[in-house]
Design a protein around this motif. Structure first.
Motif, PDB file in Angstrom:
ATOM      1  N   MET A 175    -115.358  71.693  60.602  1.00 22.48           N
ATOM      2  CA  MET A 175    -116.391  71.782  61.639  1.00 22.48           C
ATOM      3  C   MET A 175    -117.530  70.803  61.342  1.00 22.48           C
ATOM      4  O   MET A 175    -117.993  70.080  62.241  1.00 22.48           O
ATOM      5  N   MET A 176    -117.980  70.770  60.092  1.00 21.69           N
ATOM      6  CA  MET A 176    -119.090  69.894  59.734  1.00 21.69           C
ATOM      7  C   MET A 176    -118.715  68.422  59.912  1.00 21.69           C
ATOM      8  O   MET A 176    -119.534  67.606  60.364  1.00 21.69           O
ATOM      9  N   VAL A 177    -117.480  68.080  59.573  1.00 20.86           N
ATOM     10  CA  VAL A 177    -117.016  66.703  59.772  1.00 20.86           C
ATOM     11  C   VAL A 177    -117.015  66.359  61.259  1.00 20.86           C
ATOM     12  O   VAL A 177    -117.461  65.278  61.662  1.00 20.86           O
ATOM     13  N   ARG A 178    -116.570  67.283  62.091  1.00 21.87           N
ATOM     14  CA  ARG A 178    -116.546  67.027  63.536  1.00 21.87           C
ATOM     15  C   ARG A 178    -117.956  66.959  64.119  1.00 21.87           C
ATOM     16  O   ARG A 178    -118.188  66.272  65.116  1.00 21.87           O
ATOM     17  N   LEU A 179    -118.881  67.659  63.523  1.00 21.83           N
ATOM     18  CA  LEU A 179    -120.274  67.531  63.945  1.00 21.83           C
ATOM     19  C   LEU A 179    -120.805  66.130  63.626  1.00 21.83           C
ATOM     20  O   LEU A 179    -121.556  65.544  64.405  1.00 21.83           O
ATOM     21  N   LYS A 382    -136.979  67.844  69.435  1.00 21.70           N
ATOM     22  CA  LYS A 382    -136.570  69.235  69.570  1.00 21.70           C
ATOM     23  C   LYS A 382    -135.472  69.495  68.550  1.00 21.70           C
ATOM     24  O   LYS A 382    -134.634  68.634  68.287  1.00 21.70           O
ATOM     25  N   VAL A 383    -135.471  70.680  67.963  1.00 21.35           N
ATOM     26  CA  VAL A 383    -134.450  71.065  66.985  1.00 21.35           C
ATOM     27  C   VAL A 383    -133.558  72.127  67.601  1.00 21.35           C
ATOM     28  O   VAL A 383    -134.049  73.092  68.207  1.00 21.35           O
ATOM     29  N   TRP A 384    -132.257  71.915  67.461  1.00 23.93           N
ATOM     30  CA  TRP A 384    -131.287  72.848  68.038  1.00 23.93           C
ATOM     31  C   TRP A 384    -130.945  73.930  67.011  1.00 23.93           C
ATOM     32  O   TRP A 384    -130.582  73.633  65.873  1.00 23.93           O
ATOM     33  N   PHE A 385    -131.101  75.177  67.420  1.00 18.40           N
ATOM     34  CA  PHE A 385    -130.751  76.321  66.569  1.00 18.40           C
ATOM     35  C   PHE A 385    -129.528  77.023  67.145  1.00 18.40           C
ATOM     36  O   PHE A 385    -129.419  77.193  68.367  1.00 18.40           O
ATOM     37  N   TYR A 386    -128.614  77.423  66.261  1.00 20.61           N
ATOM     38  CA  TYR A 386    -127.433  78.171  66.694  1.00 20.61           C
ATOM     39  C   TYR A 386    -127.225  79.341  65.733  1.00 20.61           C
ATOM     40  O   TYR A 386    -127.214  79.165  64.509  1.00 20.61           O
ATOM     41  N   ASP A 387    -127.063  80.513  66.299  1.00 20.29           N
ATOM     42  CA  ASP A 387    -126.831  81.729  65.511  1.00 20.29           C
ATOM     43  C   ASP A 387    -125.331  82.017  65.500  1.00 20.29           C
ATOM     44  O   ASP A 387    -124.805  82.696  66.376  1.00 20.29           O
ATOM     45  N   MET A 388    -124.641  81.469  64.493  1.00 19.77           N
ATOM     46  CA  MET A 388    -123.194  81.636  64.394  1.00 19.77           C
ATOM     47  C   MET A 388    -122.874  83.047  63.908  1.00 19.77           C
ATOM     48  O   MET A 388    -123.340  83.468  62.853  1.00 19.77           O
ATOM     49  N   LYS A 389    -122.085  83.768  64.677  1.00 20.58           N
ATOM     50  CA  LYS A 389    -121.765  85.162  64.344  1.00 20.58           C
ATOM     51  C   LYS A 389    -120.346  85.316  63.800  1.00 20.58           C
ATOM     52  O   LYS A 389    -120.080  86.203  62.997  1.00 20.58           O
ATOM     53  N   THR A 390    -119.423  84.481  64.257  1.00 22.07           N
ATOM     54  CA  THR A 390    -118.027  84.588  63.821  1.00 22.07           C
ATOM     55  C   THR A 390    -117.455  83.196  63.578  1.00 22.07           C
ATOM     56  O   THR A 390    -117.848  82.227  64.224  1.00 22.07           O
ATOM     57  N   ASP A 391    -116.505  83.115  62.646  1.00 22.78           N
ATOM     58  CA  ASP A 391    -115.886  81.815  62.336  1.00 22.78           C
ATOM     59  C   ASP A 391    -114.366  81.877  62.409  1.00 22.78           C
ATOM     60  O   ASP A 391    -113.672  81.026  61.854  1.00 22.78           O
ATOM     61  N   GLY A 392    -113.844  82.894  63.101  1.00 23.42           N
ATOM     62  CA  GLY A 392    -112.397  83.019  63.226  1.00 23.42           C
ATOM     63  C   GLY A 392    -111.759  83.868  62.149  1.00 23.42           C
ATOM     64  O   GLY A 392    -110.539  84.027  62.115  1.00 23.42           O
ATOM     65  N   ASP A 409    -117.415  76.562  70.322  1.00 20.04           N
ATOM     66  CA  ASP A 409    -118.656  76.562  71.106  1.00 20.04           C
ATOM     67  C   ASP A 409    -119.725  75.709  70.428  1.00 20.04           C
ATOM     68  O   ASP A 409    -120.446  74.949  71.090  1.00 20.04           O
ATOM     69  N   ILE A 410    -119.825  75.802  69.102  1.00 21.38           N
ATOM     70  CA  ILE A 410    -120.797  75.002  68.353  1.00 21.38           C
ATOM     71  C   ILE A 410    -120.538  73.515  68.564  1.00 21.38           C
ATOM     72  O   ILE A 410    -121.456  72.738  68.857  1.00 21.38           O
ATOM     73  N   LEU A 411    -119.279  73.109  68.416  1.00 19.43           N
ATOM     74  CA  LEU A 411    -118.936  71.692  68.569  1.00 19.43           C
ATOM     75  C   LEU A 411    -119.222  71.197  69.983  1.00 19.43           C
ATOM     76  O   LEU A 411    -119.795  70.116  70.175  1.00 19.43           O
ATOM     77  N   ALA A 412    -118.839  71.990  70.969  1.00 17.89           N
ATOM     78  CA  ALA A 412    -119.055  71.575  72.357  1.00 17.89           C
ATOM     79  C   ALA A 412    -120.537  71.449  72.672  1.00 17.89           C
ATOM     80  O   ALA A 412    -120.980  70.481  73.310  1.00 17.89           O
ATOM     81  N   ARG A 413    -121.329  72.396  72.224  1.00 19.09           N
ATOM     82  CA  ARG A 413    -122.765  72.384  72.540  1.00 19.09           C
ATOM     83  C   ARG A 413    -123.508  71.291  71.768  1.00 19.09           C
ATOM     84  O   ARG A 413    -124.387  70.628  72.311  1.00 19.09           O
ATOM     85  N   PHE A 414    -123.150  71.092  70.482  1.00 21.28           N
ATOM     86  CA  PHE A 414    -123.864  70.088  69.690  1.00 21.28           C
ATOM     87  C   PHE A 414    -123.672  68.684  70.260  1.00 21.28           C
ATOM     88  O   PHE A 414    -124.589  67.865  70.231  1.00 21.28           O
ATOM     89  N   HIS A 415    -122.478  68.424  70.766  1.00 17.14           N
ATOM     90  CA  HIS A 415    -122.210  67.092  71.312  1.00 17.14           C
ATOM     91  C   HIS A 415    -122.664  66.950  72.768  1.00 17.14           C
ATOM     92  O   HIS A 415    -122.409  65.920  73.401  1.00 17.14           O
ATOM     93  N   ASN A 416    -123.320  67.970  73.279  1.00 16.53           N
ATOM     94  CA  ASN A 416    -123.901  67.911  74.635  1.00 16.53           C
ATOM     95  C   ASN A 416    -125.254  68.622  74.633  1.00 16.53           C
ATOM     96  O   ASN A 416    -125.497  69.535  75.435  1.00 16.53           O
ATOM     97  N   LEU A 417    -126.145  68.196  73.743  1.00 19.10           N
ATOM     98  CA  LEU A 417    -127.421  68.898  73.582  1.00 19.10           C
ATOM     99  C   LEU A 417    -128.306  68.834  74.822  1.00 19.10           C
ATOM    100  O   LEU A 417    -129.173  69.684  75.006  1.00 19.10           O
TER     101      LEU A 417
END
Length: 489
Positions: A175-179, A382-392, A409-417
Motif C-alpha cells: 500500500m505504501m509503495v502504491r501511495l 491542506k493535510v489529508w487525514f484518514y482513519d484506517m479501521k480495517t486492512d483486510g 479506498d485509501i489508494l483511490a482517495r489519496f490519488h484524487n485528493l
C-alpha cells in the motif's frame, strides 16, 4: 503465488531443521539462505557452460576448474552420501562462499565473512538439500515464485517475538509503495531496511507497472543503483541482499551503516524513501549526526529517523514512513520541532492512522503513516487525514483474512485528493488547513481534528414508561395464575 502444497513443503523443511535442534527462526532462515545461495551459484555456472557450448566463447567461471573445485557444485554433491555432503559443504563450500570476491562479489557475499554453518547433522543437511531441490525443480518455475518462496519464509519471523520487528506486513508495504508510485528513474532507499521488504515491494511495483516499456538503461538502474538499504545488523543485511537477488536485483546497495550516526553522510540522494524505522530505544548522544540534532534535539530513534529522511531526500523527493502515534502528538520540544519542520519547511501531504492490531501478534502499538515531500521552502496547504479501521485481516493475534479492507479506498482517495475537499471531519477521511494544525501546536493526531457525531436518543416520558411496566406486570400476573391452574390439575 505459492500454493498450499508448496507452503507445506517449506513447512516440512522447516520442521526438519527444528527437529535437528535449530529453533530460532532467524537462524533457520539464515541457514536456508546460505544453501539457496550455494545452489544459485551452481545454476549460474550451468548457464555459463551452456553459453560456452552454444557460442564457442570462453566465459568466466565461478568455481575452480580442478576436481576439488568442481566437487563444491550443488549438482555434483547433492546425490552423494549424507556424510560426504556434510563434509563438502562444511569444509569446502562454506569457506569458499565466505571468501568470494572479485567479479562474483555480490551484495550477499559481502556479508558472508562472519557467517557460520550451523546445520547440526549430515541427515538434517540431506533433508534440506532434497527438500530445496524438489521445490526448485518441481514447484518454483520463475523468479517471482522464488521471491514468493523467500517472502513466505521471512514471514515466519513475524511469529518469533522480537524478531518480528524486522518485518512490516506485506500488504501494508505494498500500500505504501502504491501511495508513493515510484518510477523506473527513481532512486529508492530504506535506511532501516531489515529484510528489504520495502525495496522488494518497490521492485515488484516498478516491474508490474513499467516492465513492458523500460529501456536497457532503466533495467541496468533497476538491477543496481535504484535500490539502497541500510542496517546495523549483518544478519539482516545478508537476508535482505538474498531477498533482492531473488527479485532480479543483482547488485543493490546494501550497506552496514548506523543511519542516524555521524558515520552516515548521505544527503540529498534519493527520490523515494520508504521505511518503518525502530520505534523504541535511544542512541548515544555523542554518535548522533549534528544536522539531525539541529532538527530535533533528542536521542529518540523514531524522531531522529524522520529528520534523517528529510536530509537523505533530494528536493522534490517523497517519503512514506511508519511512526508511532507519539511522534504525532508528543509534547516535548523535540517532538514539536520535528513536526514544525515538516509542516513549515516542507510539504506534509497525509497522515494515515493505522489500526493498532496491524503489527500483531508481536506488537499492539498504535501507529500512523506520514507522507511528505522535501521542498526546503514549505508548501503545506491542506493535510489529508484518514482513519484506517480495517486492512483486510482481523486485528487479533490470529490476523485471519476478512472481507473489510480500507486499503483500496485509501489508494483511490489519496490519488484524487481534489475530490476530498467537500468531506467533513465527521467522515473517515478529510482535509485540514495548515492554519488549524499550526494553531494546535502542530499536533498531527487524527483525534485532534476528527469530530464524532453522537446520535440523539429520545426516551419516552417517565409516566409512559411506568404505564408500560404496569401493563407488563398485569400480563405476568395473568400468566402466573394460568401456570398455577395447570399445576393444580
Amino acid at each position: 503465488m505459492l500454493t498450499g502444497e508448496v507452503r507445506n513443503k517449506v513447512d516440512k523443511i522447516w520442521t526438519d531443521i527444528w527437529a535437528g535442534g535449530i529453533t530460532n527462526p532467524l537462524t533457520v532462515i539464515e541457514q536456508l539462505t546460505y544453501l539457496m545461495f550455494i545452489r544459485s551459484l551452481d545454476e549460474k555456472e550451468l548457464e555459463r557452460e551452456s553459453f560456452e557450448a552454444i557460442s564457442g566463447e570462453q566465459a568466466d567461471k565461478i568455481f575452480p576448474q580442478d576436481e576439488d573445485g568442481q566437487s563444491m557444485r550443488w549438482s555434483k554433491f547433492k546425490t552423494k552420501d549424507p556424510r560426504i555432503i556434510f563434509d563438502i559443504v562444511g569444509t569446502k563450500v562454506f569457506p569458499f562462499i565466505k571468501a568470494m570476491n572479485g567479479q562474483e562479489a555480490s551484495a550477499f557475499s559481502r556479508y558472508m565473512q562472519d557467517a557460520m554453518f550451523l546445520i547440526p547433522t549430515p541427515q538434517v543437511l540431506q533433508k534440506i538439500i532434497t527438500g530445496l531441490d524438489e521445490l526448485y525443480e518441481h514447484d518454483i518455475q520463475n523468479l517471482d515464485m522464488q521471491g514468493d518462496l523467500y517472502e513466505y519464509m521471512l514471514g515466519k519471523l513475524a511469529t518469533s517475538g522480537q524478531n518480528g520487528q524486522f518485518r512490516t506486513p506485506k500488504h501494508i508495504r505494498d500500500m505504501m509503495v502504491r501511495l508513493m508510485a515510484p518510477t523506473p528513474e527513481d532512486k529508492i532507499c530504506d535506511p532501516a531496511c531489515g529484510t528489504a521488504g520495502f525495496l522488494v515491494s518497490s521492485a515488484e511495483y516498478v516491474r508490474e507497472r513499467y516492465e513492458a516499456e523500460m529501456t536497457s538503461e532503466q533495467w541496468d538502474h533497476f538491477a543496481g543503483d535504484m535500490f539502497t538499504g541500510l542496517d546495523t545488523d549483518r544478519t539482516m543485511l545478508r537476508l535482505s541482499a538474498m531477498n533482492l537477488m531473488l527479485h532480479s536485483i543483482t547488485n543493490p546497495h546494501i550497506n552496514y551503516v548506523d543511519s542516524v550516526s555521524k558515520q552516515n553522510l548521505i544527503s540529498a540522494e534519493y527520490d523515494v524513501i520508504l521505511a518503518n524505522p525502530p520505534f523504541t530505544g535511544t542512541v548515544d548522544a555523542e554518535s548522533i549526526h549534528d544536522n539531525l540534532k539541529a532538527v530535533t534535539n533528542t536521542k529518540k530513534t523514531e524522531l531522529l529517523f524522520v529528520a534523517l529522511f528529510l536530509r537523505m531526500l533530494r528536493k522534490g523527493g517523497r517519503c512514506a514512513c511508519i511512526v508511532p502515534d507519539g511522534v504525532l502528538f508528543g509534547t516535548t520540544n523535540a517532538h514539536k520541532s520535528l513536526r514544525k519542520e515538516i509542516v513549515e519547511n516542507h510539504q506534509l501531504q497525509a497522515v494515515i492512522s493505522l489500526p493498532s492490531g496491524v503489527f500483531k501478534p508481536y506488537a499492539g502499538v498504535s501507529t500512523a503513516i506520514l507522507i511528505f515531500t522535501k521542498t526546503g521552502a514549505g508548501g503545506t496547504d491542506k493535510v489529508w487525514f484518514y482513519d484506517m479501521k480495517t486492512d483486510g485481516y482481523s486485528l487479533d493475534d490470529k490476523r485471519s483474512p476478512i472481507a473489510a479492507n480500507d486499503i483500496p479506498d485509501i489508494l483511490a482517495r489519496f490519488h484524487n485528493l481534489e475530490n476530498e475537499a467537500g468531506r467533513l471531519p465527521t467522515e473517515q477521511s478529510f482535509l485540514i488547513d495548515k492554519s488549524a494544525i499550526e494553531a494546535n501546536d502542530y499536533d498531527l493526531s487524527i483525534n485532534r481534528y476528527k469530530e464524532v457525531v453522537y446520535e440523539k436518543v429520545e426516551y419516552d416520558p417517565p409516566a409512559v414508561i411506568m404505564a408500560r411496566l404496569d401493563e407488563l406486570n398485569v400480563k405476568i400476573s395473568a400468566k402466573m395464575e394460568e401456570l398455577r391452574g395447570l399445576l393444580g390439575e
